[in-house]
Write a protein that holds these residues in place. Structure first.
Motif, PDB file in Angstrom:
ATOM      1  N   ALA A  24      38.226   0.121  42.706  1.00 23.70           N
ATOM      2  CA  ALA A  24      37.112   0.248  41.758  1.00 23.70           C
ATOM      3  C   ALA A  24      35.941  -0.615  42.202  1.00 23.70           C
ATOM      4  N   LEU A  25      36.221  -1.825  42.619  1.00 19.88           N
ATOM      5  CA  LEU A  25      35.146  -2.735  43.032  1.00 19.88           C
ATOM      6  C   LEU A  25      34.443  -2.262  44.308  1.00 19.88           C
ATOM      7  N   LEU A  26      35.128  -1.521  45.135  1.00 18.74           N
ATOM      8  CA  LEU A  26      34.520  -0.997  46.360  1.00 18.74           C
ATOM      9  C   LEU A  26      33.509   0.120  46.088  1.00 18.74           C
ATOM     10  N   LEU A  27      33.577   0.727  44.913  1.00 19.54           N
ATOM     11  CA  LEU A  27      32.681   1.837  44.589  1.00 19.54           C
ATOM     12  C   LEU A  27      31.219   1.410  44.487  1.00 19.54           C
ATOM     13  N   GLY A  28      30.979   0.157  44.191  1.00 19.73           N
ATOM     14  CA  GLY A  28      29.606  -0.328  44.109  1.00 19.73           C
ATOM     15  C   GLY A  28      28.995  -0.265  42.720  1.00 19.73           C
ATOM     16  N   ASN A  29      29.512   0.582  41.850  1.00 19.36           N
ATOM     17  CA  ASN A  29      28.970   0.648  40.492  1.00 19.36           C
ATOM     18  C   ASN A  29      29.908  -0.016  39.480  1.00 19.36           C
ATOM     19  N   CYS A  30      30.919  -0.732  39.975  1.00 15.58           N
ATOM     20  CA  CYS A  30      31.838  -1.464  39.117  1.00 15.58           C
ATOM     21  C   CYS A  30      31.540  -2.954  39.207  1.00 15.58           C
ATOM     22  N   HIS A  31      31.735  -3.626  38.091  1.00 15.91           N
ATOM     23  CA  HIS A  31      31.357  -5.033  37.996  1.00 15.91           C
ATOM     24  C   HIS A  31      32.479  -5.827  37.347  1.00 15.91           C
ATOM     25  N   ALA A  32      32.833  -6.951  37.973  1.00 19.51           N
ATOM     26  CA  ALA A  32      33.867  -7.829  37.436  1.00 19.51           C
ATOM     27  C   ALA A  32      33.217  -9.058  36.816  1.00 19.51           C
ATOM     28  N   TYR A  33      33.860  -9.596  35.798  1.00 23.03           N
ATOM     29  CA  TYR A  33      33.392 -10.803  35.129  1.00 23.03           C
ATOM     30  C   TYR A  33      34.598 -11.680  34.857  1.00 23.03           C
ATOM     31  N   LEU A  34      34.530 -12.940  35.250  1.00 19.07           N
ATOM     32  CA  LEU A  34      35.573 -13.915  34.943  1.00 19.07           C
ATOM     33  C   LEU A  34      34.991 -14.929  33.975  1.00 19.07           C
ATOM     34  N   ALA A  35      35.694 -15.169  32.880  1.00 17.82           N
ATOM     35  CA  ALA A  35      35.199 -16.050  31.824  1.00 17.82           C
ATOM     36  C   ALA A  35      35.942 -17.378  31.791  1.00 17.82           C
ATOM     37  N   SER A  52      36.737  -9.062  32.701  1.00 16.93           N
ATOM     38  CA  SER A  52      36.414  -7.671  32.389  1.00 16.93           C
ATOM     39  C   SER A  52      36.059  -6.952  33.669  1.00 16.93           C
ATOM     40  N   LEU A  53      36.224  -5.662  33.628  1.00 20.21           N
ATOM     41  CA  LEU A  53      35.812  -4.773  34.711  1.00 20.21           C
ATOM     42  C   LEU A  53      35.089  -3.617  34.046  1.00 20.21           C
ATOM     43  N   SER A  54      33.870  -3.372  34.478  1.00 18.64           N
ATOM     44  CA  SER A  54      33.088  -2.292  33.878  1.00 18.64           C
ATOM     45  C   SER A  54      32.484  -1.426  34.980  1.00 18.64           C
ATOM     46  N   ARG A  55      32.043  -0.247  34.556  1.00 18.84           N
ATOM     47  CA  ARG A  55      31.454   0.717  35.496  1.00 18.84           C
ATOM     48  C   ARG A  55      30.125   1.189  34.926  1.00 18.84           C
ATOM     49  N   THR A  56      29.102   1.133  35.759  1.00 19.52           N
ATOM     50  CA  THR A  56      27.770   1.573  35.367  1.00 19.52           C
ATOM     51  C   THR A  56      27.616   3.060  35.651  1.00 19.52           C
ATOM     52  N   GLY A  57      27.078   3.774  34.660  1.00 22.85           N
ATOM     53  CA  GLY A  57      26.722   5.177  34.808  1.00 22.85           C
ATOM     54  C   GLY A  57      25.310   5.352  34.292  1.00 22.85           C
ATOM     55  N   PHE A  58      24.834   6.563  34.220  1.00 25.82           N
ATOM     56  CA  PHE A  58      23.473   6.811  33.760  1.00 25.82           C
ATOM     57  C   PHE A  58      23.307   6.353  32.320  1.00 25.82           C
ATOM     58  N   GLU A  59      22.567   5.286  32.120  1.00 22.65           N
ATOM     59  CA  GLU A  59      22.254   4.708  30.809  1.00 22.65           C
ATOM     60  C   GLU A  59      23.480   4.301  29.991  1.00 22.65           C
ATOM     61  N   GLU A  60      24.637   4.174  30.658  1.00 23.80           N
ATOM     62  CA  GLU A  60      25.857   3.753  29.980  1.00 23.80           C
ATOM     63  C   GLU A  60      26.638   2.784  30.862  1.00 23.80           C
ATOM     64  N   GLU A  61      27.371   1.914  30.215  1.00 27.62           N
ATOM     65  CA  GLU A  61      28.287   1.007  30.907  1.00 27.62           C
ATOM     66  C   GLU A  61      29.634   1.183  30.241  1.00 27.62           C
ATOM     67  N   GLU A  62      30.637   1.543  31.017  1.00 26.26           N
ATOM     68  CA  GLU A  62      31.974   1.755  30.477  1.00 26.26           C
ATOM     69  C   GLU A  62      32.849   0.551  30.766  1.00 26.26           C
ATOM     70  N   LEU A  63      33.441   0.010  29.731  1.00 27.59           N
ATOM     71  CA  LEU A  63      34.368  -1.102  29.864  1.00 27.59           C
ATOM     72  C   LEU A  63      35.722  -0.529  30.257  1.00 27.59           C
ATOM     73  N   LEU A  64      36.156  -0.818  31.487  1.00 28.90           N
ATOM     74  CA  LEU A  64      37.405  -0.271  31.999  1.00 28.90           C
ATOM     75  C   LEU A  64      38.596  -1.162  31.688  1.00 28.90           C
ATOM     76  N   LEU A  65      38.424  -2.455  31.861  1.00 27.25           N
ATOM     77  CA  LEU A  65      39.478  -3.430  31.605  1.00 27.25           C
ATOM     78  C   LEU A  65      38.865  -4.639  30.912  1.00 27.25           C
ATOM     79  N   PHE A  66      39.603  -5.231  29.996  1.00 26.42           N
ATOM     80  CA  PHE A  66      39.116  -6.377  29.257  1.00 26.42           C
ATOM     81  C   PHE A  66      40.330  -7.159  28.796  1.00 26.42           C
ATOM     82  N   GLY A  67      40.430  -8.410  29.170  1.00 21.00           N
ATOM     83  CA  GLY A  67      41.590  -9.194  28.765  1.00 21.00           C
ATOM     84  C   GLY A  67      41.271 -10.663  28.615  1.00 21.00           C
ATOM     85  N   VAL A  68      41.950 -11.295  27.680  1.00 21.57           N
ATOM     86  CA  VAL A  68      41.833 -12.725  27.440  1.00 21.57           C
ATOM     87  C   VAL A  68      43.250 -13.295  27.378  1.00 21.57           C
TER      88      VAL A  68
END
Length: 144
Positions: A24-35, A52-68
């Motif tokens: 997913a991270l290799l696609l270039g439109n996915c973003h990881a966040y460490l808190a 979290s891991l999210s994916r950017t699309g046209f005017e939308e951001e999809e949250l793919l993974l989210f954990g605490v």
């Protein structure tokens, strides 16, 4: 991967493999966040307690993974992560956040209090490792 291992209940089979995350991270439109424990981006001196891991699309951001990490739940980490995601997504041109989760996921309370609302449902979409079917619920949240 360590956070996902403790944050996701293995009874539901929701955790991704290392390969899935890397791909997913290799696609270039996915973003990881460490808190960090305060929900801010983790520094080299701090322990990550959320991701979290999210994916950017046209005017939308999809949250793919989210954990605490369980001992940091209900301490504001998840909310701070959603604020950071919303800000970053907005800077990438997103006007709304999307996510999909299994019915009964305790994170639903966090998402609803943040402003997410139900926009759809997929009956029997998820299958647990023992074969039980669970509905998927799709949520959206407009970015201010």
């Amino acid at each position: 991967m360590a956070i996902m291992a403790v944050a996701f209940d293995p009874a539901y089979g929701e955790a991704w493999t290392r390969r899935q995350v890397e791909d997913a991270l290799l696609l270039g439109n996915c973003h990881a966040y460490l808190a960090a424990p305060d929900g801010a981006p983790v520094s080299a001196q701090e322990r990550a307690v959320g991701f979290s891991l999210s994916r950017t699309g046209f005017e939308e951001e999809e949250l793919l993974l989210f954990g605490v990490v369980p001992e940091y739940r209900s301490c504001g980490v998840g909310r701070a992560m959603l604020v950071a995601l919303s800000s970053a997504a907005s800077s990438r041109g997103a006007r709304r956040l999307l996510l999909e989760m299994r019915r009964g996921n305790p994170a639903e309370r966090l998402y609803r209090t943040f402003g997410f609302s139900v926009i759809g449902e997929r009956r029997d979409y998820y299958r647990t490792p023992v074969g039980t079917r669970i509905d998927a619920i799709t949520f959206a949240c407009e970015i201010a």
